[in-house]
Scaffold this motif. Structure first.
Motif, PDB file in Angstrom:
ATOM      1  N   HIS A 127       0.821  -1.215   0.000  1.00 51.20           N
ATOM      2  CA  HIS A 127       0.000   0.000   0.000  1.00 51.20           C
ATOM      3  C   HIS A 127       0.861   1.273   0.000  1.00 51.20           C
ATOM      4  O   HIS A 127       0.409   2.334   0.419  1.00 51.20           O
ATOM      5  CB  HIS A 127      -0.948  -0.021   1.198  1.00 51.20           C
ATOM      6  CG  HIS A 127      -1.891  -1.197   1.183  1.00 51.20           C
ATOM      7  ND1 HIS A 127      -2.951  -1.282   0.311  1.00 51.20           N
ATOM      8  CD2 HIS A 127      -1.892  -2.337   1.905  1.00 51.20           C
ATOM      9  CE1 HIS A 127      -3.585  -2.432   0.509  1.00 51.20           C
ATOM     10  NE2 HIS A 127      -2.974  -3.084   1.469  1.00 51.20           N
ATOM     11  N   SER A 128       2.096   1.116  -0.475  1.00 50.25           N
ATOM     12  CA  SER A 128       2.996   2.262  -0.622  1.00 50.25           C
ATOM     13  C   SER A 128       3.250   2.500  -2.110  1.00 50.25           C
ATOM     14  O   SER A 128       2.894   1.666  -2.945  1.00 50.25           O
ATOM     15  CB  SER A 128       4.322   1.977   0.087  1.00 50.25           C
ATOM     16  OG  SER A 128       5.071   1.009  -0.639  1.00 50.25           O
ATOM     17  N   PRO A 129       3.864   3.622  -2.469  1.00 53.02           N
ATOM     18  CA  PRO A 129       4.152   3.868  -3.900  1.00 53.02           C
ATOM     19  C   PRO A 129       4.979   2.753  -4.539  1.00 53.02           C
ATOM     20  O   PRO A 129       4.781   2.420  -5.711  1.00 53.02           O
ATOM     21  CB  PRO A 129       4.934   5.191  -3.866  1.00 53.02           C
ATOM     22  CG  PRO A 129       4.440   5.878  -2.624  1.00 53.02           C
ATOM     23  CD  PRO A 129       4.194   4.792  -1.629  1.00 53.02           C
ATOM     24  N   GLN A 130       5.900   2.146  -3.763  1.00 54.45           N
ATOM     25  CA  GLN A 130       6.733   1.077  -4.325  1.00 54.45           C
ATOM     26  C   GLN A 130       5.910  -0.163  -4.693  1.00 54.45           C
ATOM     27  O   GLN A 130       6.317  -0.949  -5.549  1.00 54.45           O
ATOM     28  CB  GLN A 130       7.818   0.653  -3.314  1.00 54.45           C
ATOM     29  CG  GLN A 130       8.879   1.716  -3.076  1.00 54.45           C
ATOM     30  CD  GLN A 130       8.489   2.669  -1.947  1.00 54.45           C
ATOM     31  OE1 GLN A 130       7.308   2.799  -1.625  1.00 54.45           O
ATOM     32  NE2 GLN A 130       9.483   3.330  -1.372  1.00 54.45           N
ATOM     33  N   GLY A 131       4.763  -0.325  -4.044  1.00 53.59           N
ATOM     34  CA  GLY A 131       3.957  -1.522  -4.289  1.00 53.59           C
ATOM     35  C   GLY A 131       2.805  -1.296  -5.232  1.00 53.59           C
ATOM     36  O   GLY A 131       1.928  -2.174  -5.353  1.00 53.59           O
TER      37      GLY A 131
END
Length: 582
Positions: A127-131
């Motif tokens: 649920h982060s930008p990386q994911g």
């Protein structure tokens, strides 16, 4: 796992059965006990009661009963060691596993804590930008946020050391990360993350511990699915994905799928009985594990060649554990996930209802090996089918399937039944030859584990029940059974329970139903709970015990006398036969 007796006694003393049961059943106090609707069978009028003074539960409807550990074993579908661990965690106690030294116990706990922190890291990354790419993949597969959270799904960033840095900052060593397979070492002695650019599926055991991970690569990387290697806390051949959730299903069966996504999609659609093996073919240990939680398994493998071979390997394994097996053929879609998305939940439910039992499946698989347009091929198919049907124990099933085989092969039903009879006769002859080669004596033969609790000598058995009940209610009466042995009991079940009570008394332990769990089988604990659940008065306990003892000893003397008479008659018969041959 051997659990010290002292620990079990303390655990049972700390875990009040009313408090524990209240987490699962709404209890109403009535007449010194508590009543509620039984969690083990459907009922509208409460027949399930809990006795706080005796620390036991008993259901008058289904017969279930026992102490606090038995209740957790039954309600959570857990084996004894895992039920003890769950209660210990609830009571804030650490289980002293005797087969592990202190260092090994600490290491195991640390590795499990590491896996839990890694799962939290992967879930936060999703649920982060990386994911974002991983989240988009799961959303495209139709998974809701609630289901993602329920299964703890996550994402491993496309980085060589993101997890490594995050876990070492939390105080975990590189050796710990290597031990559970979260990192890999290179030839230069460096370490890097095993899982990179992958959607992550935590593997959770029956106790709720994260023991490993599966990762699905995004893009064209290989392998498509990567699993944690076996470790001190993870064995892929002895665990099943989502069994921690499916073990509590009320659907009456388990669905065995080939992968994580099929299993999760089924759960999201309301089929909370789905599980999957972990990147390996089904093993005997998997089959035994499944048999603990269901009486029927529906195989839901892909319809390709690999799926058919996997089903062919799995069916005999599952049958050997006593499981009823059905096979689901997914038509019009490549897997259950695609089928549900295309046709809906109700259509899949109908497909489940139409799934073939293993006999139909095996006959169909056999049929595909022959060209039934040719007479000789039809004959060979009928002969092979008859051999398959000869393995069925039920004459009714053999009759029904013989008719089905006759219709398919074009060979007469009576001819097929005759061939089935011939195959069964040959199998019986081979079994007799095999038995004749054995040198087993009656003493060495294994007795059935689940004895039917029927008494050959009701008079003695009632007195034996009385002894057990009086001792459990007042252990100070033990002087009254001095010299009375389990061998004098007419019922093997009651004699076994009595022997366990004597062992506890000899060790100076109090007689608690909960402390006997793990030493006695479930039916024996339920029997003891039933005896203790009856109204009792200890006003004349010593006299009652003496009366019970007198009956047991009187009946034992009669048995000994009968056996001696039988021995004399047998000896006389043998002497008579010898004289006739001289």
């Amino acid at each position: 796992m051997a659990i010290p007796a002292g620990f079990r006694d303390e655990l049972v003393a700390r875990c009040d059965i009313v408090d524990v049961v209240s987490d699962y059943v709404t209890l109403t106090p009535k007449g010194g006990s508590y009543w509620g609707l039984c969690p083990f069978h459907g009922e509208k009028t409460p027949s399930f009661h809990v006795l706080p003074d005796r620390q036991l539960y008993h259901c008058f409807g289904c017969g279930k009963g026992g102490g606090v550990i038995s209740f957790i074993m039954d309600v959570e579908n857990l084996p004894f060691p895992d039920a003890v661990r769950l209660l210990a965690k609830r009571a804030g106690m650490e289980v002293p596993e005797e087969n592990l030294d202190e260092g090994s116990r600490r290491k195991r706990g640390r590795l499990l804590e590491l896996n839990k922190e890694a799962a939290r890291f992967f879930h936060s990354q999703l649920h982060s930008p990386q994911g974002a790419e991983g989240l988009a993949y799961l959303q495209k597969r139709g998974l809701t946020r609630g289901v993602m959270t329920r299964f703890g799904l996550g994402f491993a960033p496309d980085s060589w050391d993101s997890l490594l840095l995050a876990m070492t900052q939390k105080g975990f060593s590189k050796g710990d990360l290597l031990a559970v397979g979260l990192v890999v070492s290179n030839k230069k002695g460096g370490f890097y993350d095993r899982f990179r650019n992958r959607v992550m599926f935590p593997i959770i055991d029956l106790r709720g511990d994260v023991i490993g991970f599966g990762g699905r690569v995004l893009g064209d990387g290989t392998p498509k699915y990567l699993n944690s290697p076996d470790s001190p806390v993870f064995n892929k051949s002895r665990n099943l994905f989502a069994l921690n959730l499916a073990k509590n299903t009320k659907q009456g069966h388990l669905i065995l799928t080939e992968g994580y996504m099929d299993t999760i999609s089924l759960h999201q659609a309301g089929f909370d009985c789905a599980v999957a093996s972990l990147g390996t073919s089904l093993t005997g240990d998997h089959a035994k594990l499944l048999s603990r939680f269901a009486k029927e398994v529906i195989l839901c493998y892909d319809g390709d060649t690999a799926g058919i071979r996997a089903a062919d390997r799995a069916i005999p394994m599952l049958e050997r554990t006593g499981l009823k097996v059905r096979v689901l053929r997914v038509t019009g879609a490549k897997d259950p996930d695609e089928y549900i998305k295309t046709y809906g939940r109700e259509a899949f439910a109908r497909l489940l209802d139409q799934s073939q039992n293993y006999v139909d499946y095996n006959l169909r698989q056999l049929q595909e090996q022959y060209n039934l347009e040719e007479p000789m091929q039809r004959t060979e198919f009928a002969r092979a089918g008859a051999e398959l049907l000869s393995q069925l124990d039920s004459p009714v099933e053999r009759e029904v399937y013989a008719g089905q085989l006759a219709q398919t092969s074009g060979v007469g039903k009576q001819a097929i039944l005759q061939e089935i009879k011939r195959c069964r006769g040959q199998r019986l002859w081979q079994a007799k030859r095999k038995q004749a080669r054995r040198t087993l004596t009656p003493v060495n033969q294994v007795q059935p584990k689940n004895r039917q609790l029927r008494y050959e000598n009701p008079r003695s058995a009632r007195a034996e029940e009385g002894v057990l009940r009086l001792l459990m209610l007042d252990s100070s009466l033990e002087k009254g059974v001095a010299g009375l042995t389990p061998e004098q009991f007419s019922s093997p079940v009651l004699g076994k329970i009595y022997g366990a009570l004597l062992a506890h008394l000899a060790q100076g332990r109090t007689l608690q139903l909960g402390a006997l769990e793990g030493e006695l089988e479930g039916a024996e604990i339920a029997l003891l709970a039933d005896l203790l659940g009856r109204p009792a008065s200890l006003e004349n306990g010593a006299a009652a015990l003496a009366d019970c003892r007198a009956v047991i000893e009187d009946e034992a003397r009669k048995r000994d006398s009968d056996e001696n008479d039988d021995a004399v008659l047998m000896a006389a018969r043998d002497n008579y036969r010898k004289k006739k041959t001289i």
